[in-house]
Write an enzyme that holds these catalytic residues in place. Structure first.
Site: not given
Ligand SMILES: *Cc1c(COP(=O)(O)O)cnc(C)c1O
Length: 384
Positions: A186
């Site tokens: 991210k």
């Molecule tokens: C990555 C992601 C999540 C979940 O994030 P985590 O921190 O891995 O639990 C939720 N929604 C979207 C759209 C994502 O891309």
């Protein structure tokens, strides 16, 4: 000449993060403690608007806590998009409620606001928009609709740090809860981690309790306050969703670079935009003028005139040593969601069409100009 494989994504971790982690490890306090508290304070300040920030061990945990604090339960319906990661919808099922999936808008690739109203029933309690790829959903219209029907709104901002809508940073809008992700790929990362942001003191209070076993005060407070350190009360069957100080040590320094990281990704997006302007591909949706796009993703769509299939396109890029990905395989195609809710591709024509043509190109801060040029040359070569 063989070239190194260019991964689809890489985190940018510097000595600042590494020495903070080392000092945390040496401090003797490795779970939720002073570093997590600092990260929460820094994050709340970064977002602004008087929000409270609650650190958790994933965005999925944050989304779960958010919906729980909103009182979502069995029999309730929550409207969201089919064009997302499964985490957005699975948290609705954790609480025994049902997701109602709607299509996306082709111009933003975010939830189609016009599809929300027809999906509202007397069971509808909330809407979860996703700021797809880091480009804001049409929050003005979504909040208006929510207001009109008395619905709660939780923003899935997993891609959206930093992103703005109508000049306001995501996290400060009029929704009830916003959740950011710090997963490894991210826009900033703590390895695993997330942040729940809210201005509602009741939601904040509940999320903090449910984040750690339903204990009425967290472990750090327990060991530093004047009350006996052994005393605590369980007020609900909570979860184990707290962030560790090891993770927060990364977050403190990643957050300082969030704007710089965004500028680097925006620059790569601009290079792609120029290079692909006359190619038979649909470029990713751009933000409204003056709004910030976090550029977590750079998803392109192959036009009909492209001779090669999307699957072969990806295969060929891999053979040229370039990683790419697909965002997303829509939930209506995933066996669990498809079979549980009897979903068909014809119910989501935009998402289905995007899915069939899309691939996401690498866009991350460690890419050099040569890396970007290499992707551009490879994509242009495959387009013919
Ligand atoms: C990555 C992601 C999540 C979940 O994030 P985590 O921190 O891995 O639990 C939720 N929604 C979207 C759209 C994502 O891309």
């Amino acid at each position: 000449m063989t070239q190194f494989f260019l991964p689809f994504a890489l985190p940018e971790i510097s000595e600042d993060e590494i020495s903070e982690v080392v000092s945390t490890l040496r401090s003797g306090w490795v779970t939720t403690g002073p570093k997590t508290k600092q990260f929460e304070q820094d994050f709340a300040e970064f977002i602004g608007g008087g929000v409270e920030a609650i650190a958790v061990n994933s965005a999925t945990a944050g989304l779960h806590l958010g919906l729980e604090a909103l009182g979502i339960g069995p029999g309730d319906e929550v409207i969201t998009t089919t064009h997302t990661f499964t985490a957005t919808a699975e948290v609705i099922r954790y609480l025994g409620a049902d997701p109602v999936f709607v299509d996306i808008d082709p111009d933003s690739l975010c939830i189609d606001v016009n599809a929300i109203e027809p999906a509202i029933t007397e069971r509808t309690k909330a809407i979860i928009p996703v700021h797809f790829g880091g480009r804001a959903a049409n929050m003005t219209a979504i909040l208006q609709l929510a207001n009109k029907y008395g619905l709660r709104v939780m923003e899935d901002a997993a891609h959206a740090l930093p992103t703005s809508h109508a000049g306001e940073l995501i996290g400060t809008l009029g929704s009830d809860v916003t959740v950011f992700s710090f997963y490894a790929n991210k826009t900033i990362t703590t390895g695993e981690g997330g942040m729940l942001v809210t201005r509602d003191p009741e939601i904040a209070r509940r999320a903090k309790i449910m984040r750690l076993h339903g204990i009425s005060r967290d472990a750090f407070d327990r060991f530093t306050s004047k009350l006996p350190s052994w005393y605590y009360e369980i007020v609900a069957p909570g979860f184990k969703y707290n962030m560790t100080d090891v993770a927060a040590s990364l977050g403190i320094h990643q957050l300082k670079k969030a704007h710089l990281f965004q500028q680097k990704r925006a620059r790569i997006a601009a290079m792609y935009d120029v290079a692909f302007a006359n190619e038979p591909i649909v470029l990713p949706p751009h933000p409204e003028v003056r709004d910030v796009h976090a550029w977590h993703l750079y998803p392109i769509q192959l036009s009909d005139e492209v001779k090669i299939t999307r699957d072969d396109f990806i295969k060929n890029l891999h053979e040229l040593g370039i990683g790419c990905s697909v965002h997303y395989i829509p939930l209506h195609l995933q066996p669990y969601w498809r079979d549980t809710y009897h979903l068909l591709p014809t119910m989501f024509p935009v998402s289905q069409s995007v899915y069939e043509r899309t691939l996401s190109l690498p866009i991350y801060t460690l890419m050099t100009d040569d890396d970007v040029d290499r992707v551009i040359r490879a994509v242009k070569g495959l387009l013919g």
